[in-house]
Design a protein around this motif. Structure first.
Motif, PDB file in Angstrom:
ATOM      1  N   SER A  32       3.847  -8.452  -5.287  1.00  0.00           N
ATOM      2  CA  SER A  32       3.814  -7.339  -6.047  1.00  0.00           C
ATOM      3  C   SER A  32       4.759  -7.363  -5.956  1.00  0.00           C
ATOM      4  CB  SER A  32       2.820  -6.151  -5.722  1.00  0.00           C
ATOM      5  OG  SER A  32       1.829  -6.780  -5.906  1.00  0.00           O
ATOM      6  N   THR A  33       5.652  -6.244  -6.462  1.00  0.00           N
ATOM      7  CA  THR A  33       7.276  -6.528  -6.912  1.00  0.00           C
ATOM      8  C   THR A  33       7.793  -4.614  -6.260  1.00  0.00           C
ATOM      9  OG1 THR A  33       7.566  -5.102  -9.037  1.00  0.00           O
ATOM     10  CG2 THR A  33       7.995  -6.978  -8.476  1.00  0.00           C
ATOM     11  N   SER A  34       6.245  -3.588  -5.483  1.00  0.00           N
ATOM     12  CA  SER A  34       6.441  -2.417  -5.187  1.00  0.00           C
ATOM     13  C   SER A  34       5.020  -2.013  -4.654  1.00  0.00           C
ATOM     14  CB  SER A  34       7.161  -1.593  -6.466  1.00  0.00           C
ATOM     15  OG  SER A  34       5.915  -1.202  -7.451  1.00  0.00           O
ATOM     16  N   VAL A  35       4.878  -0.981  -3.879  1.00  0.00           N
ATOM     17  CA  VAL A  35       3.860  -0.654  -3.594  1.00  0.00           C
ATOM     18  C   VAL A  35       2.857   0.012  -4.755  1.00  0.00           C
ATOM     19  CG1 VAL A  35       2.466   0.818  -2.112  1.00  0.00           C
ATOM     20  CG2 VAL A  35       4.801  -0.023  -0.854  1.00  0.00           C
ATOM     21  N   ASP A  37       3.518  -1.114  -7.572  1.00  0.00           N
ATOM     22  CA  ASP A  37       2.608  -3.191  -8.368  1.00  0.00           C
ATOM     23  C   ASP A  37       1.252  -3.461  -7.119  1.00  0.00           C
ATOM     24  OD1 ASP A  37       2.204  -4.279  -9.969  1.00  0.00           O
ATOM     25  OD2 ASP A  37       3.987  -5.857  -8.888  1.00  0.00           O
ATOM     26  N   ARG A  56       3.317   5.241  -1.719  1.00  0.00           N
ATOM     27  CA  ARG A  56       4.441   4.118  -1.240  1.00  0.00           C
ATOM     28  C   ARG A  56       4.615   4.655  -0.231  1.00  0.00           C
ATOM     29  NH1 ARG A  56       8.838   6.078  -6.056  1.00  0.00           N
ATOM     30  NH2 ARG A  56       6.675   5.792  -6.936  1.00  0.00           N
ATOM     31  N   VAL A 330       3.648  -6.472   1.549  1.00  0.00           N
ATOM     32  CA  VAL A 330       5.096  -5.496   0.285  1.00  0.00           C
ATOM     33  C   VAL A 330       5.255  -4.124   0.515  1.00  0.00           C
ATOM     34  CG1 VAL A 330       4.423  -4.264  -1.759  1.00  0.00           C
ATOM     35  CG2 VAL A 330       3.112  -6.271  -1.753  1.00  0.00           C
ATOM     36  N   TRP A 331       4.690  -3.723   1.673  1.00  0.00           N
ATOM     37  CA  TRP A 331       5.706  -2.408   2.150  1.00  0.00           C
ATOM     38  C   TRP A 331       6.658  -2.628   2.383  1.00  0.00           C
ATOM     39  CZ3 TRP A 331       6.397  -0.091   5.958  1.00  0.00           C
ATOM     40  CH2 TRP A 331       6.430   1.446   6.743  1.00  0.00           C
ATOM     41  N   SER A 332       7.009  -3.513   3.370  1.00  0.00           N
ATOM     42  CA  SER A 332       8.288  -3.744   4.230  1.00  0.00           C
ATOM     43  C   SER A 332       9.555  -4.523   3.148  1.00  0.00           C
ATOM     44  CB  SER A 332       7.977  -4.782   5.497  1.00  0.00           C
ATOM     45  OG  SER A 332       7.023  -5.594   5.287  1.00  0.00           O
ATOM     46  N   ASN A 333       8.597  -4.928   2.029  1.00  0.00           N
ATOM     47  CA  ASN A 333       9.708  -5.568   0.817  1.00  0.00           C
ATOM     48  C   ASN A 333      10.330  -7.181   1.964  1.00  0.00           C
ATOM     49  OD1 ASN A 333      10.716  -5.946  -1.426  1.00  0.00           O
ATOM     50  ND2 ASN A 333      12.915  -5.027  -0.519  1.00  0.00           N
ATOM     51  N   ARG A 336      11.120 -13.027  -0.243  1.00  0.00           N
ATOM     52  CA  ARG A 336      10.710 -14.146  -0.657  1.00  0.00           C
ATOM     53  C   ARG A 336      10.013 -15.218  -0.206  1.00  0.00           C
ATOM     54  NH1 ARG A 336       9.175 -14.548  -6.309  1.00  0.00           N
ATOM     55  NH2 ARG A 336       8.554 -16.615  -7.323  1.00  0.00           N
ATOM     56  N   ARG A 339       6.358 -14.405   1.492  1.00  0.00           N
ATOM     57  CA  ARG A 339       5.400 -14.259  -0.044  1.00  0.00           C
ATOM     58  C   ARG A 339       5.594 -16.032  -0.166  1.00  0.00           C
ATOM     59  NH1 ARG A 339       6.197  -9.350  -2.596  1.00  0.00           N
ATOM     60  NH2 ARG A 339       7.754  -7.609  -0.669  1.00  0.00           N
TER      61      ARG A 339
END
Length: 348
Positions: A32-35, A37, A56, A330-333, A336, A339
């Motif tokens: 997911s690219t963002s919360v 998403d 978010r 995802v929340w902490s970005n 990659r 992931r």
């Protein structure tokens, strides 16, 4: 045979199975690219009610409580409608959530910072409310130290009190390892009794116990725990019997022994050979391996088997844990690379 003996199990087990998230959905969430998403994908699953409550700005610990709270309500309701022997086993399993609250109280006591007010703030009351057991923790909050806590658990005939007594004794004889001793022994208090559940449930709890023992063996090497402490923490069953003998070996030798295990082998075959990496991804790999194991349980006993009931309850619980971990990523970005590692273990 099982459909005749337990005609009410099948529909309830199928109901939980139908609510499981597909592996494709989980893998998509990892990237997911963002919360937003992530929540869009979550809203398409049985966790839609949770997705509507998260924004978010929701921190991972709050999101995890919402996710697990939904699952606890669902599974406790399912367990309550089961035949006596099966219901008892499922409730023993689900009391792991209450034991998590007991562990939180113990951590405060060990830190010397315990007060009723502080404890009330960290207790996950929604677990107790879902199970109708708020009175248990309310009583425990009247204790002032770990010894008194054990006495209150004994008076309540709680399944964890004997394990807490053992932890107290172990901690006194092994100063400096209090937290890991108390945490692990309390986890044993809900897991070990499942080995004595009605047949054929122990074939499921045996898989769970193997993971528990592998986790202890590997973490004991990572944390340099004394061998006598590690052996005392392990459950003498399944793979744990051999692992207890091998604790004197170094980490590479233990990993070599575990290379054929369905949980550890997935991590090693994905290119993670360092002990720290194996420990870090053990729970994700366990989820994938256990999901496949659950399919084999269904094939052997159908959804009307007591083993299928326990297998499905544990799988749904594990799914909530993995989902919480993905949200945290995802929340902490997270980069990659992290992931991709999680993704590899979800497809292995």
């Amino acid at each position: 045979m099982w459909v005749v003996r337990n005609p009410y199990i099948g529909p309830r087990v199928r109901g939980v199975k139908a609510r499981l998230i597909s592996m494709d959905q989980l893998r998509n969430m990892v990237f997911s690219t963002s919360v937003d998403d992530f929540l869009s994908l979550l809203a398409q699953t049985s966790y839609r009610e949770v997705a509507d409550k998260i924004t978010r700005d929701t921190p991972p610990e709050v999101a995890s409580e919402l996710i697990q709270g939904l699952v606890v309500n669902e599974l406790w309701s399912m367990a309550s409608t089961m035949p006596t022997g099966i219901r008892d086993a499922l409730r023993i399993y689900l009391l792991k959530y209450e034991i998590d609250n007991i562990k939180a109280i113990v951590r405060l006591m060990l830190s010397g910072q315990f007060s009723r007010e502080k404890a009330e703030k960290i207790i996950k009351w929604y677990f107790e409310d879902a199970m109708g057991r708020r009175f248990i923790v309310v009583d425990l909050l009247n204790a002032s130290n770990v010894d008194e806590l054990a006495s209150r658990l004994a008076a309540l005939r709680h399944q964890s009190y004997e394990y807490l007594l053992k932890a107290i004794d172990m901690a006194r004889n092994n100063p400096g390892f209090d937290e890991v001793i108390f945490e692990t022994m309390l986890d044993r208090s809900w897991l070990e009794p499942l080995l004595k559940a009605v047949e054929p449930m122990p074939q499921v709890s045996g898989f769970m116990v193997d993971f528990f023992n592998i986790n202890i063996a590997l973490r004991s090497k990572l944390w340099n725990l004394p061998i006598q402490v590690s052996r005392s923490l392990m459950i003498p069953s399944g793979i744990g019997v051999e692992l207890e003998k091998r604790l004197q070996e170094d980490a590479p030798r233990i990993l070599e022994y575990l290379a054929g295990d369905p949980i550890v082998s997935r991590i090693l075959s994905s290119g993670f050979n360092e002990l720290s990496d194996v420990v870090r991804y053990l729970h994700v790999s366990y989820f994938t391996a256990y999901r496949r194991f659950t399919s084999s349980v269904f094939n052997m006993g159908t959804e009307f088997s007591p083993a299928s009931a326990l297998a499905m309850v544990h799988l749904r619980d594990l799914e909530a844990q993995v989902l919480s971990s993905i949200y945290n990523v995802v929340w902490s970005n997270a980069p990659r690379g992290i992931r991709e590692r999680m993704y590899l273990l979800l497809i292995s």
